[in-house]
Design a protein around this motif. Structure first.
Motif, PDB file in Angstrom:
ATOM      1  N   LEU A  67       0.842  -1.186   0.000  1.00  0.00           N
ATOM      2  CA  LEU A  67       0.000   0.000   0.000  1.00  0.00           C
ATOM      3  C   LEU A  67       0.882   1.242   0.000  1.00  0.00           C
ATOM      4  CD1 LEU A  67      -2.501  -1.121   2.785  1.00  0.00           C
ATOM      5  CD2 LEU A  67      -3.010  -0.945   0.339  1.00  0.00           C
ATOM      6  N   LYS A  68       0.370   2.302  -0.547  1.00  0.00           N
ATOM      7  CA  LYS A  68       1.068   3.583  -0.528  1.00  0.00           C
ATOM      8  C   LYS A  68       0.872   4.193   0.864  1.00  0.00           C
ATOM      9  CE  LYS A  68       0.985   7.823  -3.217  1.00  0.00           C
ATOM     10  NZ  LYS A  68       0.324   8.466  -4.358  1.00  0.00           N
ATOM     11  N   LEU A  69       1.983   4.437   1.562  1.00  0.00           N
ATOM     12  CA  LEU A  69       1.940   4.969   2.924  1.00  0.00           C
ATOM     13  C   LEU A  69       2.483   6.388   2.960  1.00  0.00           C
ATOM     14  CD1 LEU A  69       3.324   1.862   4.870  1.00  0.00           C
ATOM     15  CD2 LEU A  69       0.948   2.381   4.235  1.00  0.00           C
ATOM     16  N   ALA A  70       1.887   7.207   3.820  1.00  0.00           N
ATOM     17  CA  ALA A  70       2.339   8.597   3.969  1.00  0.00           C
ATOM     18  C   ALA A  70       2.260   9.023   5.432  1.00  0.00           C
ATOM     19  CB  ALA A  70       1.502   9.510   3.085  1.00  0.00           C
ATOM     20  N   PRO A  71       2.970   8.300   6.328  1.00  0.00           N
ATOM     21  CA  PRO A  71       2.920   8.682   7.737  1.00  0.00           C
ATOM     22  C   PRO A  71       3.611  10.032   7.951  1.00  0.00           C
ATOM     23  CG  PRO A  71       4.631   7.049   7.400  1.00  0.00           C
ATOM     24  CD  PRO A  71       3.907   7.202   6.079  1.00  0.00           C
ATOM     25  N   GLU A  72       3.078  10.793   8.880  1.00  0.00           N
ATOM     26  CA  GLU A  72       3.666  12.090   9.192  1.00  0.00           C
ATOM     27  C   GLU A  72       4.414  11.988  10.511  1.00  0.00           C
ATOM     28  OE1 GLU A  72       0.233  14.630   9.049  1.00  0.00           O
ATOM     29  OE2 GLU A  72       0.316  14.741   6.856  1.00  0.00           O
ATOM     30  N   GLY A  73       5.667  12.451  10.497  1.00  0.00           N
ATOM     31  CA  GLY A  73       6.487  12.409  11.697  1.00  0.00           C
ATOM     32  C   GLY A  73       7.839  13.028  11.424  1.00  0.00           C
ATOM     33  N   THR A  74       8.702  12.988  12.430  1.00  0.00           N
ATOM     34  CA  THR A  74      10.052  13.519  12.280  1.00  0.00           C
ATOM     35  C   THR A  74      10.881  12.557  11.418  1.00  0.00           C
ATOM     36  OG1 THR A  74      10.931  12.357  14.200  1.00  0.00           O
ATOM     37  CG2 THR A  74       9.904  14.530  14.604  1.00  0.00           C
ATOM     38  N   ASP A  75      12.022  13.030  10.979  1.00  0.00           N
ATOM     39  CA  ASP A  75      12.918  12.160  10.200  1.00  0.00           C
ATOM     40  C   ASP A  75      13.321  10.935  11.022  1.00  0.00           C
ATOM     41  OD1 ASP A  75      12.776  13.846   8.014  1.00  0.00           O
ATOM     42  OD2 ASP A  75      14.693  14.844   8.420  1.00  0.00           O
ATOM     43  N   PHE A  76      13.598  11.147  12.319  1.00  0.00           N
ATOM     44  CA  PHE A  76      13.969  10.016  13.170  1.00  0.00           C
ATOM     45  C   PHE A  76      12.822   9.015  13.247  1.00  0.00           C
ATOM     46  CE2 PHE A  76      14.075   7.794  17.236  1.00  0.00           C
ATOM     47  CZ  PHE A  76      15.337   7.215  17.175  1.00  0.00           C
ATOM     48  N   GLN A  77      11.617   9.494  13.512  1.00  0.00           N
ATOM     49  CA  GLN A  77      10.462   8.600  13.581  1.00  0.00           C
ATOM     50  C   GLN A  77      10.299   7.825  12.278  1.00  0.00           C
ATOM     51  OE1 GLN A  77       7.549  11.593  14.602  1.00  0.00           O
ATOM     52  NE2 GLN A  77       7.493  10.939  16.748  1.00  0.00           N
ATOM     53  N   LYS A  78      10.415   8.513  11.168  1.00  0.00           N
ATOM     54  CA  LYS A  78      10.264   7.841   9.868  1.00  0.00           C
ATOM     55  C   LYS A  78      11.332   6.777   9.663  1.00  0.00           C
ATOM     56  CE  LYS A  78       7.862  11.628   7.585  1.00  0.00           C
ATOM     57  NZ  LYS A  78       7.918  12.669   6.548  1.00  0.00           N
ATOM     58  N   SER A  79      12.553   7.021  10.164  1.00  0.00           N
ATOM     59  CA  SER A  79      13.609   6.011  10.026  1.00  0.00           C
ATOM     60  C   SER A  79      13.271   4.776  10.860  1.00  0.00           C
ATOM     61  CB  SER A  79      14.985   6.578  10.405  1.00  0.00           C
ATOM     62  OG  SER A  79      15.102   6.785  11.797  1.00  0.00           O
ATOM     63  N   VAL A  80      12.680   4.996  12.036  1.00  0.00           N
ATOM     64  CA  VAL A  80      12.261   3.868  12.881  1.00  0.00           C
ATOM     65  C   VAL A  80      11.129   3.106  12.186  1.00  0.00           C
ATOM     66  CG1 VAL A  80      11.172   3.220  15.068  1.00  0.00           C
ATOM     67  CG2 VAL A  80      13.035   4.901  15.046  1.00  0.00           C
ATOM     68  N   TRP A  81      10.132   3.828  11.683  1.00  0.00           N
ATOM     69  CA  TRP A  81       8.988   3.178  11.039  1.00  0.00           C
ATOM     70  C   TRP A  81       9.429   2.387   9.813  1.00  0.00           C
ATOM     71  CZ3 TRP A  81       5.981   8.411  11.277  1.00  0.00           C
ATOM     72  CH2 TRP A  81       5.685   8.693  12.615  1.00  0.00           C
ATOM     73  N   LYS A  82      10.412   2.920   9.087  1.00  0.00           N
ATOM     74  CA  LYS A  82      10.945   2.186   7.935  1.00  0.00           C
ATOM     75  C   LYS A  82      11.604   0.886   8.397  1.00  0.00           C
ATOM     76  CE  LYS A  82      13.841   2.842   3.872  1.00  0.00           C
ATOM     77  NZ  LYS A  82      15.136   2.221   3.889  1.00  0.00           N
ATOM     78  N   ALA A  83      12.351   0.960   9.497  1.00  0.00           N
ATOM     79  CA  ALA A  83      13.006  -0.239  10.048  1.00  0.00           C
ATOM     80  C   ALA A  83      11.968  -1.255  10.513  1.00  0.00           C
ATOM     81  CB  ALA A  83      13.943   0.148  11.194  1.00  0.00           C
ATOM     82  N   LEU A  84      10.860  -0.788  11.068  1.00  0.00           N
ATOM     83  CA  LEU A  84       9.806  -1.705  11.491  1.00  0.00           C
ATOM     84  C   LEU A  84       9.269  -2.494  10.299  1.00  0.00           C
ATOM     85  CD1 LEU A  84       7.692   0.568  13.903  1.00  0.00           C
ATOM     86  CD2 LEU A  84       9.521  -1.029  14.497  1.00  0.00           C
ATOM     87  N   CYS A  85       9.143  -1.821   9.172  1.00  0.00           N
ATOM     88  CA  CYS A  85       8.626  -2.484   7.963  1.00  0.00           C
ATOM     89  C   CYS A  85       9.572  -3.565   7.445  1.00  0.00           C
ATOM     90  CB  CYS A  85       8.354  -1.450   6.865  1.00  0.00           C
ATOM     91  SG  CYS A  85       6.939  -0.389   7.240  1.00  0.00           S
ATOM     92  N   GLU A  86      10.796  -3.553   7.905  1.00  0.00           N
ATOM     93  CA  GLU A  86      11.775  -4.559   7.480  1.00  0.00           C
ATOM     94  C   GLU A  86      11.786  -5.792   8.387  1.00  0.00           C
ATOM     95  OE1 GLU A  86      15.373  -2.250   7.118  1.00  0.00           O
ATOM     96  OE2 GLU A  86      14.486  -1.030   5.524  1.00  0.00           O
TER      97      GLU A  86
END
Length: 157
Positions: A67-86
């Protein structure tokens, strides 16, 4: 912002997003439920594919979301969320392992905070993160939901 509410084995789920992608997947029960703002527009068609994939996930037929995702957050948060997806389906990682994977080995507490602020539960699998002692730790929607999701994945691996 568009939204839809779908039923699931763990209660109603709110989906919200726009043309950029899915921005929220929240449980409408538990500690971190959100109210639908008055300016959001209900649109079941917009979330048809997300609802289909979530249904397949709960049936144990889908292990990876597309799915196309567009979560809003800080760069750090987005890096964590990306790692979660892995984190692979049916597996878990500790907060420290996530911190190491994003190149911030001492930031495991900050990882925990980012994990807690994940706006797209299940699809960005914050439920797959556990304490360093192997125990289930906090989950914004309750440990019973986290345990349900982990058991669902465990059975289908």
């Amino acid at each position: 912002m568009y939204y839809d509410i779908i039923e699931s084995p763990i209660g109603p789920i709110l989906l919200a997003g726009d043309e950029k992608g899915l921005k929220h997947l929240n449980f409408l029960q538990g500690k971190k439920r959100i109210e639908v703002p008055a300016d959001w527009v209900e649109n079941k068609d917009f979330f048809r594919e997300a609802a289909r994939q979530l249904e397949a996930y709960f049936l144990g037929e889908l292990k990876s979301f597309d799915l196309k995702l567009a979560p809003e957050g800080t760069d750090f948060q987005k890096s964590v969320w990306k790692a979660l997806c892995e984190i692979p389906y049916g597996e878990t990682r500790t907060y420290k392992e996530i911190a190491v994977s994003i190149g911030k080995p001492k930031a495991y507490r900050a990882v925990g905070l980012a994990n807690n602020r994940n706006p797209i539960a299940i699809i960005v699998p914050c439920h797959r993160v556990i304490g360093s002692d192997g125990k289930l730790t906090g989950y914004a929607s309750g440990l019973d939901v986290k345990e349900f999701l982990l058991k669902l994945e465990e059975k289908k691996v």
